[in-house]
Scaffold this active site. Sequence first.
Site, PDB file in Angstrom:
ATOM      1  N   HIS A  36      24.309  33.011 -23.303  1.00  0.00           N
ATOM      2  CA  HIS A  36      24.978  33.625 -22.345  1.00  0.00           C
ATOM      3  C   HIS A  36      26.441  34.620 -22.002  1.00  0.00           C
ATOM      4  O   HIS A  36      27.017  34.063 -23.092  1.00  0.00           O
ATOM      5  CB  HIS A  36      24.585  33.141 -21.353  1.00  0.00           C
ATOM      6  CG  HIS A  36      22.619  32.615 -21.195  1.00  0.00           C
ATOM      7  ND1 HIS A  36      21.596  33.801 -20.142  1.00  0.00           N
ATOM      8  CD2 HIS A  36      22.456  31.694 -21.243  1.00  0.00           C
ATOM      9  CE1 HIS A  36      20.560  33.327 -19.839  1.00  0.00           C
ATOM     10  NE2 HIS A  36      21.025  31.594 -20.879  1.00  0.00           N
ATOM     11  N   GLU A 118      26.333  29.557 -21.999  1.00  0.00           N
ATOM     12  CA  GLU A 118      27.168  30.142 -21.219  1.00  0.00           C
ATOM     13  C   GLU A 118      28.050  29.889 -21.816  1.00  0.00           C
ATOM     14  O   GLU A 118      28.859  29.225 -22.118  1.00  0.00           O
ATOM     15  CB  GLU A 118      27.426  30.386 -19.841  1.00  0.00           C
ATOM     16  CG  GLU A 118      26.129  29.702 -18.997  1.00  0.00           C
ATOM     17  CD  GLU A 118      25.434  31.665 -18.754  1.00  0.00           C
ATOM     18  OE1 GLU A 118      25.792  32.617 -18.471  1.00  0.00           O
ATOM     19  OE2 GLU A 118      24.197  31.180 -17.595  1.00  0.00           O
ATOM     20  N   HIS A 157      20.705  36.435 -24.551  1.00  0.00           N
ATOM     21  CA  HIS A 157      19.716  36.467 -22.708  1.00  0.00           C
ATOM     22  C   HIS A 157      18.984  38.152 -22.929  1.00  0.00           C
ATOM     23  O   HIS A 157      18.603  38.352 -22.451  1.00  0.00           O
ATOM     24  CB  HIS A 157      20.826  35.934 -22.281  1.00  0.00           C
ATOM     25  CG  HIS A 157      20.250  36.270 -20.181  1.00  0.00           C
ATOM     26  ND1 HIS A 157      20.715  35.794 -19.698  1.00  0.00           N
ATOM     27  CD2 HIS A 157      18.918  36.367 -20.078  1.00  0.00           C
ATOM     28  CE1 HIS A 157      19.836  35.480 -18.783  1.00  0.00           C
ATOM     29  NE2 HIS A 157      18.662  35.940 -19.112  1.00  0.00           N
ATOM     30  N   ASP A 167      23.750  40.355 -21.902  1.00  0.00           N
ATOM     31  CA  ASP A 167      24.882  39.186 -21.630  1.00  0.00           C
ATOM     32  C   ASP A 167      24.167  38.361 -23.099  1.00  0.00           C
ATOM     33  O   ASP A 167      22.829  38.427 -23.859  1.00  0.00           O
ATOM     34  CB  ASP A 167      25.368  38.246 -21.105  1.00  0.00           C
ATOM     35  CG  ASP A 167      24.286  37.539 -19.888  1.00  0.00           C
ATOM     36  OD1 ASP A 167      22.877  38.283 -19.985  1.00  0.00           O
ATOM     37  OD2 ASP A 167      24.339  36.171 -20.313  1.00  0.00           O
TER      38      ASP A 167
HETATM   39 ZN   LIG Z   1      22.219  35.278 -19.316  1.00  0.00          ZN
END
Ligand SMILES: [Zn+2]
Length: 196
Positions: A36, A118, A157, A167
């Site tokens: 992400h 992330e 994602h 993303d």
């Molecule tokens: Zn995401």
Amino acid sequence: MLLRINDHIVNEASFHPSPHKDARPVADDISLLVIHGISLPAGDFGGNHVDDLFMGCLDCAAHSSFAPLEGLRVSAHCFIRRNGALIQYVPFQQRAWHAGESVWAGRERCNDFSIGVELEGTDIAPYTEQQYETLVQLSCALMKAYPQITLDRVVGHEHIAPGRKTDPGPAFNWDMFKQRLSAAVMGLVNENGSQK
Ligand SMILES: [Zn+2]
């Protein structure tokens, strides 16, 4: 730096235990890695808002763009800052809440069987070399610890929630990342290579 995973925790990461987690429906089904991108506010790097969001203590009055985040309970297993620093929020055997409504290879609810990482960033700002380096080392360590995660099961994602999520976006260089990851997995990166 080589990363080691012991008891579902990365030794070298800072560990911030998020309250946003629960048990996986099938404990040992860890077979997808989801990448992400996030920053709060979007495009602002280096602050603590993302950390606060995952820890459940974001002040939604701190910025006008945070209003939709009120009451949102989300997390990721790991967060990689622009300087490559790695923070872990949820042990890998537990379910983090990063994917939302999602499907991969016909299977829904990707949180059940995935690990979420992330990157601090946006869809359009190039991710940093330090982030790629940490992400390659982390992904390599995860693929060794959880062998059901194969190279073709490392996705964005945007790929598991198309039309809803974008993303890590066009700023993320999938070709370069996959090339470096496959080299790392095959043990081709020696100590004089790109590692620092
Ligand atoms: Zn995401």
